[in-house]
Design a protein around this motif. Sequence first.
Motif, PDB file in Angstrom:
ATOM      1  N   ALA A  34      12.136  -1.393  -2.640  1.00 56.81           N
ATOM      2  CA  ALA A  34      12.930  -0.787  -3.492  1.00 56.81           C
ATOM      3  C   ALA A  34      12.445  -0.781  -4.906  1.00 56.81           C
ATOM      4  N   THR A  35      11.500  -1.709  -5.224  1.00 51.67           N
ATOM      5  CA  THR A  35      10.557  -1.624  -6.504  1.00 51.67           C
ATOM      6  C   THR A  35       9.470  -0.668  -6.322  1.00 51.67           C
ATOM      7  N   ALA A  36       8.714  -0.482  -5.160  1.00 48.35           N
ATOM      8  CA  ALA A  36       7.584   0.399  -5.132  1.00 48.35           C
ATOM      9  C   ALA A  36       8.528   1.661  -5.305  1.00 48.35           C
ATOM     10  N   ALA A  37       9.495   2.048  -4.591  1.00 38.62           N
ATOM     11  CA  ALA A  37      10.394   3.392  -4.638  1.00 38.62           C
ATOM     12  C   ALA A  37      10.473   3.584  -6.084  1.00 38.62           C
ATOM     13  N   LYS A  38      11.111   2.842  -6.872  1.00 39.10           N
ATOM     14  CA  LYS A  38      11.121   3.024  -8.145  1.00 39.10           C
ATOM     15  C   LYS A  38       9.847   3.573  -9.031  1.00 39.10           C
ATOM     16  N   HIS A  39       8.909   2.791  -8.756  1.00 41.36           N
ATOM     17  CA  HIS A  39       7.692   3.123  -9.118  1.00 41.36           C
ATOM     18  C   HIS A  39       6.895   4.440  -8.797  1.00 41.36           C
ATOM     19  N   LEU A  40       7.209   4.847  -7.597  1.00 43.44           N
ATOM     20  CA  LEU A  40       6.555   6.103  -7.134  1.00 43.44           C
ATOM     21  C   LEU A  40       7.639   7.272  -7.120  1.00 43.44           C
ATOM     22  N   THR A  60       5.686   5.111   6.317  1.00 45.54           N
ATOM     23  CA  THR A  60       5.595   3.578   6.336  1.00 45.54           C
ATOM     24  C   THR A  60       6.723   2.865   6.597  1.00 45.54           C
ATOM     25  N   LEU A  61       7.908   3.486   5.976  1.00 44.02           N
ATOM     26  CA  LEU A  61       9.284   2.864   6.214  1.00 44.02           C
ATOM     27  C   LEU A  61       9.558   2.929   7.640  1.00 44.02           C
ATOM     28  N   THR A  62       9.333   4.195   8.205  1.00 43.19           N
ATOM     29  CA  THR A  62       9.612   4.321   9.586  1.00 43.19           C
ATOM     30  C   THR A  62       8.989   3.343  10.465  1.00 43.19           C
ATOM     31  N   GLU A  63       7.768   3.241  10.080  1.00 38.00           N
ATOM     32  CA  GLU A  63       6.625   2.293  10.680  1.00 38.00           C
ATOM     33  C   GLU A  63       7.042   0.614  11.010  1.00 38.00           C
ATOM     34  N   ILE A  64       7.820   0.410   9.730  1.00 42.98           N
ATOM     35  CA  ILE A  64       8.129  -0.996   9.582  1.00 42.98           C
ATOM     36  C   ILE A  64       9.273  -1.665   9.705  1.00 42.98           C
ATOM     37  N   GLU A  65      10.284  -0.518   9.814  1.00 41.18           N
ATOM     38  CA  GLU A  65      11.668  -0.941  10.012  1.00 41.18           C
ATOM     39  C   GLU A  65      12.041  -1.514  11.133  1.00 41.18           C
ATOM     40  N   PRO A  66      11.203  -1.271  12.464  1.00 40.48           N
ATOM     41  CA  PRO A  66      11.691  -2.109  13.602  1.00 40.48           C
ATOM     42  C   PRO A  66      11.429  -3.825  13.213  1.00 40.48           C
ATOM     43  N   TYR A  67      10.304  -4.015  12.558  1.00 42.05           N
ATOM     44  CA  TYR A  67      10.012  -5.282  12.413  1.00 42.05           C
ATOM     45  C   TYR A  67      11.138  -5.994  11.489  1.00 42.05           C
ATOM     46  N   LEU A  68      11.248  -5.245  10.370  1.00 45.53           N
ATOM     47  CA  LEU A  68      12.642  -5.630   9.506  1.00 45.53           C
ATOM     48  C   LEU A  68      14.047  -5.965  10.216  1.00 45.53           C
ATOM     49  N   THR A  69      14.141  -4.964  11.197  1.00 48.45           N
ATOM     50  CA  THR A  69      15.802  -4.927  11.576  1.00 48.45           C
ATOM     51  C   THR A  69      15.518  -5.986  12.810  1.00 48.45           C
ATOM     52  N   GLN A  70      14.387  -6.320  13.593  1.00 48.37           N
ATOM     53  CA  GLN A  70      14.168  -7.197  14.921  1.00 48.37           C
ATOM     54  C   GLN A  70      13.667  -8.409  14.702  1.00 48.37           C
ATOM     55  N   GLU A  71      12.514  -8.419  13.932  1.00 47.67           N
ATOM     56  CA  GLU A  71      11.766  -9.864  13.969  1.00 47.67           C
ATOM     57  C   GLU A  71      11.787 -10.540  12.675  1.00 47.67           C
ATOM     58  N   ALA A  72      12.021 -10.086  11.464  1.00 46.11           N
ATOM     59  CA  ALA A  72      12.000 -10.537  10.298  1.00 46.11           C
ATOM     60  C   ALA A  72      13.015 -11.667  10.049  1.00 46.11           C
ATOM     61  N   GLY A  73      12.889 -12.668   9.250  1.00 47.22           N
ATOM     62  CA  GLY A  73      13.685 -13.857   8.893  1.00 47.22           C
ATOM     63  C   GLY A  73      14.431 -13.276   7.713  1.00 47.22           C
ATOM     64  N   GLY A  99       0.802  -1.316   0.089  1.00 49.54           N
ATOM     65  CA  GLY A  99      -0.058   0.039  -0.005  1.00 49.54           C
ATOM     66  C   GLY A  99       0.629   1.246  -0.084  1.00 49.54           C
ATOM     67  N   LEU A 100       2.046   1.359  -0.406  1.00 41.42           N
ATOM     68  CA  LEU A 100       2.940   2.311  -0.274  1.00 41.42           C
ATOM     69  C   LEU A 100       2.506   3.332  -1.302  1.00 41.42           C
ATOM     70  N   THR A 101       2.572   4.646  -0.855  1.00 44.23           N
ATOM     71  CA  THR A 101       2.215   5.910  -1.676  1.00 44.23           C
ATOM     72  C   THR A 101       3.334   6.752  -1.540  1.00 44.23           C
ATOM     73  N   LYS A 102       3.369   7.869  -2.679  1.00 48.68           N
ATOM     74  CA  LYS A 102       4.221   8.848  -2.264  1.00 48.68           C
ATOM     75  C   LYS A 102       3.929   9.509  -1.190  1.00 48.68           C
TER      76      LYS A 102
END
Length: 161
Positions: free
Chosen positions: A96-102, A71-84, A62-65
């Motif tokens: 990265a793909t979403a950023a390129k398109h946006l 959203t990146l700030t919100e999901i960063e803790p999950y990516l750095t601490q919990e995600a496999g 659901g990323l938009t410009k």
Amino acid sequence: NTILLNTFFVTVEIMVRVVSAAILVSALVGADAFAPATFGATRSSMSLEASRMAEVRSSIDGLTKDNFSETLTEIEPYLTQEAGATIYKKSLRRIATAAKHLGAEVPEGYAKEAKATEKKRAKQDEFIKMKEEERMAAEAEAAEAEAAEAEAAAEEPAAEE
């Protein structure tokens, strides 16, 4: 004939008892024997992790410009601490793909200190350190060889006189 018939009924009676005992034992054991082991993780914690993973995935989808950096700030803790490792890698690729398109940019070093890549980073750092030590040793050896050659070349003209 009576003995044969009597033996038959005794055999059938024994078989009925064995089958009854088998049914009773299987009822007592239950179906837990066929359930997969969770190895320390409870079903509720696994479902919480799965729901959090789905939440992060839907946030990325659901990323938009307008909401990109939030959203990146919100999901960063999950990516750095919990995600496999796999979810981490796929999520960064999707971001990265979403950023390129946006037409947006992912911040430099975003979620680089992830727990999922800690071992890989440590191994890579060790490898780079080892290669750097090898390079420095080779340079020192080459410098020594060059100095020895220069010294030998300086002694040669002196020997000729």
